[in-house]
Design a protein around this motif. Structure first.
Motif, PDB file in Angstrom:
ATOM      1  N   THR A 146       0.794  -1.232   0.119  1.00 15.38           N
ATOM      2  CA  THR A 146      -0.131   0.138   0.003  1.00 15.38           C
ATOM      3  C   THR A 146       0.993   1.310   0.008  1.00 15.38           C
ATOM      4  O   THR A 146       1.736   1.528   0.845  1.00 15.38           O
ATOM      5  N   HIS A 182     -11.327   6.745  -9.914  1.00  9.00           N
ATOM      6  CA  HIS A 182     -10.234   5.751 -10.094  1.00  9.00           C
ATOM      7  C   HIS A 182     -10.467   4.480  -9.137  1.00  9.00           C
ATOM      8  O   HIS A 182      -9.535   3.750  -9.192  1.00  9.00           O
ATOM      9  N   CYS A 211     -10.383   6.370  -0.127  1.00 13.03           N
ATOM     10  CA  CYS A 211     -10.346   7.672   0.308  1.00 13.03           C
ATOM     11  C   CYS A 211     -10.926   7.853   1.491  1.00 13.03           C
ATOM     12  O   CYS A 211     -12.446   7.692   1.745  1.00 13.03           O
ATOM     13  N   CYS A 250     -10.587  10.062  -6.642  1.00 15.98           N
ATOM     14  CA  CYS A 250     -10.525   8.844  -5.986  1.00 15.98           C
ATOM     15  C   CYS A 250     -11.368   7.815  -6.417  1.00 15.98           C
ATOM     16  O   CYS A 250     -11.358   6.784  -6.896  1.00 15.98           O
ATOM     17  N   VAL A 257      -2.365   7.788  -8.746  1.00 16.30           N
ATOM     18  CA  VAL A 257      -3.495   6.978  -8.267  1.00 16.30           C
ATOM     19  C   VAL A 257      -3.530   5.818  -8.829  1.00 16.30           C
ATOM     20  O   VAL A 257      -4.544   4.887  -8.783  1.00 16.30           O
ATOM     21  N   ASP A 273      -1.864   0.243  -5.503  1.00 13.36           N
ATOM     22  CA  ASP A 273      -2.546  -0.002  -4.321  1.00 13.36           C
ATOM     23  C   ASP A 273      -2.561   1.111  -3.609  1.00 13.36           C
ATOM     24  O   ASP A 273      -1.405   1.384  -2.696  1.00 13.36           O
ATOM     25  N   VAL A 274      -3.101   2.357  -3.990  1.00 16.63           N
ATOM     26  CA  VAL A 274      -3.191   3.685  -3.174  1.00 16.63           C
ATOM     27  C   VAL A 274      -4.121   3.815  -2.318  1.00 16.63           C
ATOM     28  O   VAL A 274      -5.471   3.506  -2.787  1.00 16.63           O
ATOM     29  N   HIS A 275      -3.890   4.349  -1.175  1.00 16.13           N
ATOM     30  CA  HIS A 275      -5.008   4.636  -0.168  1.00 16.13           C
ATOM     31  C   HIS A 275      -4.714   6.058   0.279  1.00 16.13           C
ATOM     32  O   HIS A 275      -3.701   6.492   0.608  1.00 16.13           O
ATOM     33  N   LYS A 322     -10.353   4.265  -6.056  1.00 18.58           N
ATOM     34  CA  LYS A 322      -9.323   4.093  -4.861  1.00 18.58           C
ATOM     35  C   LYS A 322      -9.949   4.487  -3.501  1.00 18.58           C
ATOM     36  O   LYS A 322     -10.736   5.572  -3.462  1.00 18.58           O
TER      37      LYS A 322
END
Length: 266
Positions: free
Chosen positions: A114, A217, A221, A214, A192, A195-197, A219
């Protein structure tokens, strides 16, 4: 349990950004219990200004030193409460309730793939600083980035100690005086993928833009809402938030942190 505190102020430090200060206070219990996303509700008075604060004002916890029992908040002088706070000196007492907040940031420092990305602006940066340092302290190898923005470089605040902790910092300025010329979403867009948080706090239009990016995409948030909180403990119902499912939520006790998909941004 809600606690009324009278902590000893250690220092009130003026920052390079005009009208911005860091107030550090000694309170071992708050230092022990505080988590990123918690806030305190300050009632600021002095003998010269006994009525300077009719209602308490919320301030996100900026830094915590659990061993020393110290906490700090970052604030800018705006109204009577903050004008009074800027006049405090070491040894004065800080009257506050806290730590407050029913739901704080939820981040797993040991999720090895992450990339934790904090996005903040202005008064929204302090809780993200606390979160970034907490993640790095729990796992020095965690990938943590702070994207923060302001109109110009001299107004960027809140990054204290992050580089030393191994946090990547991306500055965004409207005038291009430092870092990316543009808004925080211009700094976020290239990140983005994967595995972006994302965790964000700041002016509502900024958080809405971050949340919508987010969501577009797919993701995750989390947003720390900055609604007015006259009491901070759920009694006055002055901080009610309309959620996406049509229900209402008291930001001070049900939040202040929510998944971005729970918030009605219209």
């Amino acid at each position: 349990m809600i606690r009324k505190r009278a902590a000893t102020i250690v220092s009130v430090q003026a920052l390079a950004a005009p009208g911005h200060f860091v107030l550090t206070f000694d309170d071992p219990e708050t230092a022990r219990d505080a988590r990123p996303g918690h806030f305190i509700a300050v009632g600021a008075t002095t003998p010269a200004n006994p009525g300077s604060s009719i209602l308490r004002k919320p301030f996100s916890i900026f830094t915590v030193d659990r061993e020393a029992g110290l906490c700090s908040i970052l604030f800018s002088v705006y109204g009577p409460t903050t004008r009074t706070m800027a006049q405090y000196e070491g040894g004065d007492k800080l009257d506050f309730l806290g730590p407050l907040g029913g739901r704080v940031f939820d981040a797993d420092p040991h999720a090895t793939q992450t990339h934790h990305v904090m996005v903040g602006g202005g008064y929204g940066v302090p809780p993200l600083n606390f979160l970034a340092k907490t993640l790095k302290a729990a796992n020095p190898s965690a990938r943590v980035t702070l994207i923060y923005g302001a109109r110009s470089a001299n107004l960027l605040v809140g990054d204290a100690g992050l580089r030393e902790a191994g946090v990547e910092i991306i500055a965004c300025t409207d005038d291009g005086s430092l870092g990316v010329k543009g808004r925080v979403t211009d700094g976020l867009l290239p990140l983005v993928g994967g595995d972006v948080h994302v965790y964000t706090c700041g002016p509502t239009p900024m958080m809405r833009a971050v949340a919508e990016l987010c969501i577009a995409h797919n993701k995750p948030c989390q947003v720390s809402m900055e609604t007015p909180m006259p009491c901070g403990i759920g009694i006055c119902v002055g901080c009610v938030l309309l959620k996406a499912d049509g229900s209402f939520s008291r930001t001070c006790t049900d939040g202040p942190v929510y998944p971005a998909t729970e918030v009605t941004w219209q």
